[in-house]
Structures are given as C-alpha cells and as structure tokens.
Design an enzyme around this catalytic site. Structure first.
Site, mmCIF file in Angstrom:
data_model
loop_
_atom_site.group_PDB
_atom_site.id
_atom_site.type_symbol
_atom_site.label_atom_id
_atom_site.label_comp_id
_atom_site.label_asym_id
_atom_site.label_seq_id
_atom_site.Cartn_x
_atom_site.Cartn_y
_atom_site.Cartn_z
ATOM 1 N N LEU A 136 0.679 -1.251 0.077
ATOM 2 C CA LEU A 136 -0.052 -0.149 -0.158
ATOM 3 C C LEU A 136 0.750 1.315 0.143
ATOM 4 C CD1 LEU A 136 -3.085 -0.597 2.254
ATOM 5 C CD2 LEU A 136 -3.129 0.027 -0.060
ATOM 6 N N VAL A 139 1.605 2.159 -3.619
ATOM 7 C CA VAL A 139 0.484 2.611 -4.475
ATOM 8 C C VAL A 139 -0.138 3.755 -3.921
ATOM 9 C CG1 VAL A 139 -2.086 2.079 -4.644
ATOM 10 C CG2 VAL A 139 -0.365 0.247 -4.686
ATOM 11 N N GLU A 140 0.069 4.164 -2.472
ATOM 12 C CA GLU A 140 -0.353 5.377 -1.877
ATOM 13 C C GLU A 140 0.615 6.730 -2.510
ATOM 14 O OE1 GLU A 140 -2.746 6.724 -0.364
ATOM 15 O OE2 GLU A 140 -4.007 5.049 0.424
ATOM 16 N N SER A 141 1.927 6.582 -2.161
ATOM 17 C CA SER A 141 2.708 7.716 -2.244
ATOM 18 C C SER A 141 4.186 7.413 -2.886
ATOM 19 C CB SER A 141 3.213 8.097 -0.804
ATOM 20 O OG SER A 141 3.772 7.048 -0.174
ATOM 21 N N TYR A 245 -7.245 2.692 -7.832
ATOM 22 C CA TYR A 245 -6.441 2.463 -6.857
ATOM 23 C C TYR A 245 -6.295 1.026 -6.505
ATOM 24 C CZ TYR A 245 -4.996 2.750 -1.609
ATOM 25 O OH TYR A 245 -4.402 2.449 -0.425
#
Length: 492
Positions: A136, A139-141, A245
């Site tokens: 994650l 994927v997030e940042s 996402y």
C-alpha cells in the site's frame, strides 16, 4: 505382475507431468495471455484466518527474529506470502500494462523503502494481516515519507490529520508522526484493521475505504443492494481515483506472485539493518550523532518525522538508527546510556530475568555475547535500561548557533459556536482556521463524537491585535490635521 507395475509407473509419471504443466507460470509478454491464465486458476480465497508469515525461526521468545542468510531476498518473502484472489478485468489489465511499461519501478521506489520494509513486514505478519498491505505505501505515495497530497494527506501511508490523531499519531511543531514511517505504519494498520471489521471481513472493501472514505464505500454497497446487483468491489460505483487505486494494488500483487520475467524484483537482504531505539528522554541529533558515530544528516533522513534538531519535550523519543540490533546493543554508546548490571542468584533463569526486567532473552544474550542459556551463580549480566543521568541535549551556552528563538504563545479569546444541523468537526475547524485536534481537546471530544444541534462548542481564537503606538500616533495626527484644515478654502 510386471505389466501391472509398468502401468502403475506410467500412471505416476503421467500424473507428475500433468501436475508440472498445471504449476507452470506463463512467461508470455502478452498481458491477455497472462490474464487468461490467471482466470483459469483455482486459487483459495483469502479468509480472516490468513496464515501468518513465518519470517525466521525464533529463540525462546516468539517475537525475536534471527537474521536470515544474506542471499535471502526480502521481496521474495513478500511475493511468497501474497494471497489475494485476483480477478481479471479491464481495469486490472490497464494497471498491469502500466507496471510492465516501467519494469524497474519497484527497484527505484525500493531505494526509499529499504530501511523500513523489514519492520513493516514484521508488523503485518504479527497481526496476521494479508501481505498485500505491505504494498500500500507504494501505491499510496511511491514510498515518499514527506509527500503531502492536495487533500493534505501526509507520508508514505497518506494519513490525514483526523485519522492519524484518532489512531494515536501525534503532531506538534517539533514532530509530525505522519512522516515517521514506523509510527504511521502502526496507525495505518490499526485503521485498516478497523475497516476490515466494519466491512465484515472484506479486504477489498476495506482497502477501497482506506482510499476514499468509509461512508462513500458503504453508500456504494447499499446502492448495489437496492438494485439487486453484486456488491463485489468490481461492481461498485466509486470515484475514479479509488476505482483505479485497488486495481493498482492487485496488479502489483499479481506481478509479484507470478514473478513476471519483465518486471524486476528488488534485491534486499531479509533482515533488519536498521534498529529503533527508545532514547527515553529529549535528545539532540547533533549530540546523538557524535555518540553513535553516525552522520547527523543520515539520522535525520531515517527519521523524517522530527522537524527540528531535537526531539519534542513531550516525546516521542524513538529514533531509527542504521545498524543491526546486535551492533546497537554491543556499542559503547548503548552500554553507557542504556544498560545496568545484575548479579545472577541461585534459581535465576534467563526467562525469569527477562520477564522481571521487561526485556527479551535474545537481548540479554546479545548484550552479554552469550550463545547458550546457562547461567552461573555470581555471574554479572548487562541488562538494558535507559539512564537519565547524562543529558543528551547540547549546552546552548557552548553552542549558541543552535539556540532556537522561543516564540511567545499568542494571546487568545474564548469564542462559542452553536452547533447547527449538518455541522461536522472538520467543517467547524476549517471555518475558524483551527487545528482539528485542538478543537477536540478544547471540548473533550473524539473524532467520531456525535454533534447535537443547539449544543455549544468552545474555541480559543487569536486575540485581535491592538494598534501599536506609532499607528495610534499617526491616527491622532491625521485626525488633528482634519480639524485644522480649512473647510471652504482660505479664511477671509
């Protein structure tokens, strides 16, 4: 008889060949072929009782990992423990193509993730959560610890202030826990665990809610229920960002599970080469740097949550150092500031001593270079315990260039807001330009507290500045000038 044996052998060989064919991973560069192969697999669905990741064998205590041989790749450990059932859809097709067009994506991003990844994996494994969650932050940042989104989400886990505060991450002018990778990891996993329960064990719903909000996903599920259609993630109507996402995460999981030949896996040793130390008191980065013989800039880079050259007086005082646990425990710095001695008595055991002094058996062994658990009566052991006799702060009289100017607290006045229908804590904090956590503190509320119309909230707002003496003097002269100015031209 020989014929029977021959037939049995032939059947076994045939079964072996068929099994080998079934386990063969497609190596075609064509994404359609990859997804087609994926669609025919009968993969076990992930359940709440996801088997825990076994990182390394332990010694006498379940949470102490033994470093693996250097040739073991941490990313292979991640890949081997991914378990989401991936369903081929056009959105997944699109994300797989995106990753394959950037085959060294993970290698590049991993440069930022490497100091923290082992610790994140351990936390996920100990909580018995799916290993996909370790992906994650990518994927997030793209694993950027200090990045701030347009929605004011911060850090590798992209936590907004209210969520971070609710799940125990503190922030003040000295420290922002959202930028502290390990502190933010604990908060993010707590939040994801909460969402997993709220969505009845559905991880895809929980991950979607992590991105777009719990309420939005619930509304999408209720809408599908009313229409009598599937509530699976792929059938929900969600914002464009969220609808892309989750597929981005699943595509990355798929490529790792299949060890796709055109997607490069980073090579990271499977042991922790950074160690978190709880200093136990306010410390100065410069002095800590000289004591542990590690450049101050390197310590700052590993600990982006600290915004100044000192830790906050209110804490936390944990710092991640670029050394293994063994190197830290056996350093002169640790033995001087974080150890005490204990003389072994009759009937003592390592387990009993570790329990009495709130430490681990492995820590005692590392501190004392012990390879066995045998103890001798009268043996002097070194145990870990933070000492506060020596200050870890720089004397500013000696180093005046480090002096910080203390900013006086601005004067405030109390203001009362009457709650109206539709008001939310976030809206009120934005209306008066105050921090949400301050609004909660002033009124002894929590982020999930219900606001009742007609009730009153107290706010401490900056007191309007009074005009300074020069301004008053200027105003007085202006008024005097108006009094003596002729009204209708020159006097007769």
């Amino acid at each position: 008889m020989n014929n029977i044996i021959s037939i049995v052998c032939l059947c076994c060989i045939s079964a072996f060949i068929l099994a080998g064919c079934k386990l063969t991973t497609p190596t075609s560069n064509d994404t359609d072929a990859v997804l087609s192969a994926l669609a025919t697999e009968n993969k076990t669905q992930l359940s709440d009782k996801q088997p825990a990741l076994v990182l390394q064998p332990t010694i006498e205590t379940p949470n102490v990992a033994i470093p693996a041989p250097p040739e073991t790749n941490l990313w292979q450990v991640i890949a081997d423990n991914l378990a989401f059932d991936v369903v081929p859809t056009p959105r997944l097709h699109k994300r797989i193509d995106w990753y394959l067009a950037q085959p060294t994506y993970l290698v590049q991003v991993n440069k930022r993730a490497a100091p923290y990844l082992f610790h994140i994996i351990q936390r996920i494994s100990q909580r018995n959560m799916p290993m996909e969650l370790a992906l994650l932050p990518f994927v997030e940042s793209d694993f950027r610890p200090t990045v701030i989104s347009a929605q004011q989400a911060v850090g590798v886990w992209q936590l907004v202030d209210a969520t971070a505060y609710h799940f125990g991450v503190t922030s003040d002018p000295w420290y922002d826990g959202r930028k502290d990778v390990l502190a933010a990891t604990d908060a993010a996993l707590n939040y994801l665990s909460y969402l997993h329960k709220r969505f009845n064990g559905n991880w895809l719903h929980a991950i979607a809610a992590y991105n777009s909000g719990e309420g939005r996903v619930k509304k999408a599920i209720e809408r599908n229920k009313k229409l009598g259609i599937s509530t699976h993630f792929w059938h929900l109507t969600l914002p464009k960002e969220t609808s892309e996402y989750v597929p981005k995460l699943l595509a990355l999981s798929y490529l790792l599970q299949k060890n796709h030949p055109n997607f490069t896996l980073p090579n990271v040793v499977n042991y922790a080469y950074t160690t978190q130390l709880d200093v136990g008191q306010q410390f100065d980065f410069g002095l800590l740097s000289s004591l542990v013989n590690i450049p101050k800039q390197q310590i700052h880079q590993l600990n982006p949550g600290y915004l100044r050259h000192q830790s906050s007086p209110q804490g936390p005082h944990k710092v991640l150092l670029p050394m293994t646990e063994k190197q830290l425990l056996q350093s002169r710095f640790f033995k001087r500031h974080f150890s005490q001695t204990y003389t072994v008595k009759k009937g003592d055991t390592l387990y009993g001593i570790a329990k009495r002094f709130n430490t681990k058996i492995n820590t005692i062994k590392l501190l004392n270079n012990k390879s066995s658990s045998l103890l001798g009566i009268g043996e002097v052991l070194i145990l870990n315990k933070a000492q506060k006799t020596d200050s870890l702060l720089v004397s500013y009289e000696i180093s005046p260039y480090l002096v910080e100017k203390k900013r006086p607290k601005p004067a405030t006045i109390e203001h009362y807001h009457i709650i109206k229908t539709g008001d939310s804590l976030w809206d009120i904090s934005q209306l008066y330009d105050v921090a949400l956590k301050d609004l909660l503190t002033w009124n002894s509320l929590k982020t999930h507290s219900i606001l009742n119309p007609g009730k009153t909230l107290v706010l401490h707002l900056p007191k309007p500045q009074q005009a300074t003496k020069p301004q008053k003097a200027k105003q007085y002269l202006s008024e005097l000038e108006q009094l003596v100015k002729p009204e209708n031209g020159p006097k007769p």
